[in-house]
Design a protein around this motif. Structure first.
Motif, PDB file in Angstrom:
ATOM      1  N   ASN A  90      -7.268 -24.465   7.010  1.00  0.00           N
ATOM      2  CA  ASN A  90      -8.203 -24.257   7.992  1.00  0.00           C
ATOM      3  C   ASN A  90      -9.516 -24.021   6.966  1.00  0.00           C
ATOM      4  N   LYS A  91     -10.576 -25.119   7.097  1.00  0.00           N
ATOM      5  CA  LYS A  91     -11.675 -24.848   6.215  1.00  0.00           C
ATOM      6  C   LYS A  91     -12.667 -23.657   6.507  1.00  0.00           C
ATOM      7  N   GLU A  92     -12.680 -23.122   7.501  1.00  0.00           N
ATOM      8  CA  GLU A  92     -13.313 -21.939   7.937  1.00  0.00           C
ATOM      9  C   GLU A  92     -12.646 -20.712   7.323  1.00  0.00           C
ATOM     10  N   ASP A  93     -11.142 -20.947   7.444  1.00  0.00           N
ATOM     11  CA  ASP A  93     -10.509 -19.997   6.987  1.00  0.00           C
ATOM     12  C   ASP A  93     -10.533 -19.445   5.230  1.00  0.00           C
ATOM     13  N   VAL A  94     -10.592 -20.924   4.734  1.00  0.00           N
ATOM     14  CA  VAL A  94     -10.721 -20.940   3.437  1.00  0.00           C
ATOM     15  C   VAL A  94     -12.120 -20.383   2.730  1.00  0.00           C
ATOM     16  N   LYS A  95     -13.318 -20.762   3.479  1.00  0.00           N
ATOM     17  CA  LYS A  95     -14.493 -20.411   3.348  1.00  0.00           C
ATOM     18  C   LYS A  95     -14.576 -18.947   3.322  1.00  0.00           C
ATOM     19  N   LEU A  96     -14.066 -18.135   4.422  1.00  0.00           N
ATOM     20  CA  LEU A  96     -13.903 -16.756   4.368  1.00  0.00           C
ATOM     21  C   LEU A  96     -13.305 -16.074   3.076  1.00  0.00           C
ATOM     22  N   ILE A  97     -11.918 -16.674   2.912  1.00  0.00           N
ATOM     23  CA  ILE A  97     -11.136 -16.199   1.605  1.00  0.00           C
ATOM     24  C   ILE A  97     -11.934 -16.292   0.568  1.00  0.00           C
ATOM     25  N   LEU A  98     -12.819 -17.566   0.357  1.00  0.00           N
ATOM     26  CA  LEU A  98     -13.627 -17.551  -1.053  1.00  0.00           C
ATOM     27  C   LEU A  98     -14.679 -16.612  -0.985  1.00  0.00           C
ATOM     28  N   GLU A  99     -15.218 -16.238   0.075  1.00  0.00           N
ATOM     29  CA  GLU A  99     -16.372 -15.330   0.201  1.00  0.00           C
ATOM     30  C   GLU A  99     -15.834 -13.970  -0.118  1.00  0.00           C
ATOM     31  N   GLU A 100     -14.622 -13.554   0.474  1.00  0.00           N
ATOM     32  CA  GLU A 100     -13.857 -12.462   0.046  1.00  0.00           C
ATOM     33  C   GLU A 100     -13.694 -12.033  -1.442  1.00  0.00           C
ATOM     34  N   ILE A 101     -13.322 -13.381  -2.170  1.00  0.00           N
ATOM     35  CA  ILE A 101     -12.932 -13.364  -3.414  1.00  0.00           C
ATOM     36  C   ILE A 101     -14.011 -12.789  -4.368  1.00  0.00           C
ATOM     37  N   ASP A 102     -15.021 -13.694  -3.987  1.00  0.00           N
ATOM     38  CA  ASP A 102     -16.288 -13.264  -4.556  1.00  0.00           C
ATOM     39  C   ASP A 102     -16.845 -11.953  -4.473  1.00  0.00           C
ATOM     40  N   LYS A 103     -16.880 -11.457  -3.058  1.00  0.00           N
ATOM     41  CA  LYS A 103     -17.347 -10.167  -2.819  1.00  0.00           C
ATOM     42  C   LYS A 103     -16.411  -9.022  -3.490  1.00  0.00           C
ATOM     43  N   LYS A 104     -15.081  -9.084  -3.126  1.00  0.00           N
ATOM     44  CA  LYS A 104     -14.277  -8.011  -3.734  1.00  0.00           C
ATOM     45  C   LYS A 104     -13.657  -8.051  -5.140  1.00  0.00           C
ATOM     46  N   LEU A 105     -13.589  -9.313  -5.574  1.00  0.00           N
ATOM     47  CA  LEU A 105     -13.219  -9.410  -6.868  1.00  0.00           C
ATOM     48  C   LEU A 105     -14.343  -9.910  -8.004  1.00  0.00           C
ATOM     49  N   LYS A 151       0.966  -1.118  -0.074  1.00  0.00           N
ATOM     50  CA  LYS A 151       0.076   0.008  -0.024  1.00  0.00           C
ATOM     51  C   LYS A 151       0.952   1.177  -0.075  1.00  0.00           C
ATOM     52  N   THR A 152       2.029   1.244   0.565  1.00  0.00           N
ATOM     53  CA  THR A 152       2.786   2.578   0.496  1.00  0.00           C
ATOM     54  C   THR A 152       3.313   2.623  -0.579  1.00  0.00           C
ATOM     55  N   LYS A 153       3.772   1.458  -1.412  1.00  0.00           N
ATOM     56  CA  LYS A 153       4.151   1.731  -2.720  1.00  0.00           C
ATOM     57  C   LYS A 153       3.302   1.993  -3.972  1.00  0.00           C
ATOM     58  N   PHE A 154       2.140   1.261  -3.572  1.00  0.00           N
ATOM     59  CA  PHE A 154       1.106   1.631  -4.605  1.00  0.00           C
ATOM     60  C   PHE A 154      -0.049   1.933  -3.989  1.00  0.00           C
ATOM     61  N   PRO A 155       0.035   3.334  -3.606  1.00  0.00           N
ATOM     62  CA  PRO A 155      -1.623   3.840  -2.761  1.00  0.00           C
ATOM     63  C   PRO A 155      -2.774   3.461  -3.470  1.00  0.00           C
ATOM     64  N   ASP A 156      -2.758   3.457  -4.639  1.00  0.00           N
ATOM     65  CA  ASP A 156      -4.411   3.309  -5.267  1.00  0.00           C
ATOM     66  C   ASP A 156      -4.409   2.125  -5.753  1.00  0.00           C
ATOM     67  N   CYS A 157      -3.635   1.005  -5.340  1.00  0.00           N
ATOM     68  CA  CYS A 157      -3.853  -0.233  -5.862  1.00  0.00           C
ATOM     69  C   CYS A 157      -5.208  -1.090  -5.375  1.00  0.00           C
ATOM     70  N   ASP A 158      -5.613  -2.012  -5.829  1.00  0.00           N
ATOM     71  CA  ASP A 158      -6.474  -2.768  -5.593  1.00  0.00           C
ATOM     72  C   ASP A 158      -6.117  -3.933  -4.868  1.00  0.00           C
ATOM     73  N   LEU A 159      -5.988  -3.974  -3.485  1.00  0.00           N
ATOM     74  CA  LEU A 159      -5.344  -5.173  -2.952  1.00  0.00           C
ATOM     75  C   LEU A 159      -6.189  -5.587  -1.752  1.00  0.00           C
ATOM     76  N   TYR A 160      -6.565  -7.045  -1.607  1.00  0.00           N
ATOM     77  CA  TYR A 160      -7.699  -7.441  -0.605  1.00  0.00           C
ATOM     78  C   TYR A 160      -7.012  -8.799   0.204  1.00  0.00           C
ATOM     79  N   GLY A 161      -7.667  -9.229   1.137  1.00  0.00           N
ATOM     80  CA  GLY A 161      -7.456 -10.017   1.844  1.00  0.00           C
ATOM     81  C   GLY A 161      -7.164 -10.013   3.328  1.00  0.00           C
ATOM     82  N   PHE A 162      -6.811 -11.052   3.922  1.00  0.00           N
ATOM     83  CA  PHE A 162      -6.460 -11.055   5.387  1.00  0.00           C
ATOM     84  C   PHE A 162      -5.877 -12.234   5.969  1.00  0.00           C
ATOM     85  N   PRO A 163      -5.254 -12.292   6.986  1.00  0.00           N
ATOM     86  CA  PRO A 163      -4.510 -13.488   7.424  1.00  0.00           C
ATOM     87  C   PRO A 163      -5.275 -14.744   7.497  1.00  0.00           C
TER      88      PRO A 163
END
Length: 252
Positions: A76-91, A59-71
């Motif tokens: 972990n099945k629950e983590d994967v489920k949340l990531i997939l939901e984020e993919i569909d929501k944000k991308l 974000k410092t190098k590319f302030p206007d970039c489209d970057l998403y995600g979380f740890p």
């Protein structure tokens, strides 16, 4: 040939890109490069500190970039489920998947079955899971590109890393078969197999790794990022099926 800057960016700008294990090493270098070319990137890693550092740096190098995600932990099945939901929501889908999240492992004379199970879940099932999810999303659009980051360990097969060798050999077979399965759907598959690359997975210290780089015995993570970009930059008619990238003086 057209202008090279256009050539290398033609399949990246505004593309929806998912990078597993994109917070350190090769994954982080790939994220940096694809974001610099206008890609919309969602990435994750299991270590919260590494994730926050990577996000802040990008974000410092590319302030206007489209970057998403979380740890998130790819096992972990629950983590994967949340990531997939984020993919569909944000991308809203996936155009490019970089399967990169992996862990090092030693031989059968060290470690235990519980440790190996976690390695297998990460290094094999993680790749299978996200490949399946990517294919589900790419099939309707009849296009997409999956890049699996493997390892020259599948070829060198050193005795001190038997478990790791097993996972990367499995990935080599999976990538070959996957391409045959989904190419008719318009989806490309590339396997990139690096040799020794500076990373946290290396047993050597950072100073020792730097010396090996200077002696042409080790690659920088950016070298693999550029190799991935080359695979992604090909026209629709052209597939880079397998790419092996070794340090000049690493003899395998």
């Amino acid at each position: 040939m057209e202008n090279l800057s256009n050539y290398f960016g033609q399949n990246i700008k505004d593309k929806r890109i998912v990078i597993t294990g994109g917070t350190t090493g090769i994954g982080k270098a790939i994220a940096d490069l694809l974001i610099s070319l206008g890609g919309r990137v969602l990435t994750f890693g299991r270590d919260k500190e590494d994730f926050n550092h990577a996000f802040t740096d990008i974000k410092t190098k590319f302030p206007d970039c489209d970057l998403y995600g979380f740890p998130a932990d790819i096992t972990n099945k629950e983590d994967v489920k949340l990531i997939l939901e984020e993919i569909d929501k944000k991308l809203g889908g996936i155009d490019i998947l970089i399967n990169n999240a992996a862990l090092s492992a030693e031989g059968v004379t060290k470690g235990n079955l519980e440790d190996w199970q976690y390695i297998l879940e990460t290094n094999i099932m993680g790749y299978l899971t996200f490949s399946k999810e990517a294919v589900d999303r790419m099939t309707a659009q009849k296009s997409g590109h999956i890049i699996n980051i493997g390892s020259m360990s599948a070829e060198s097969r050193k005795p001190e890393s038997t478990i790791y060798v097993a996972t990367k050999t499995a990935l080599r077979g999976f990538s070959t078969s996957l391409r045959k399965e989904i190419n008719p759907l318009g989806i490309k598959v590339s396997l990139v197999e690096p040799g020794a690359v500076t990373s946290d997975m290396q047993p050597d210290s950072k100073a020792s790794q730097q010396k090996k780089i200077e002696k042409l015995e080790m690659l920088e993570a950016e070298d693999i990022a550029m190799s991935v970009l080359f695979c992604l930059s090909q026209p629709k008619r052209c597939d880079i099926v397998t790419m092996q990238v070794r340090p000049h003086l690493q003899l395998i």
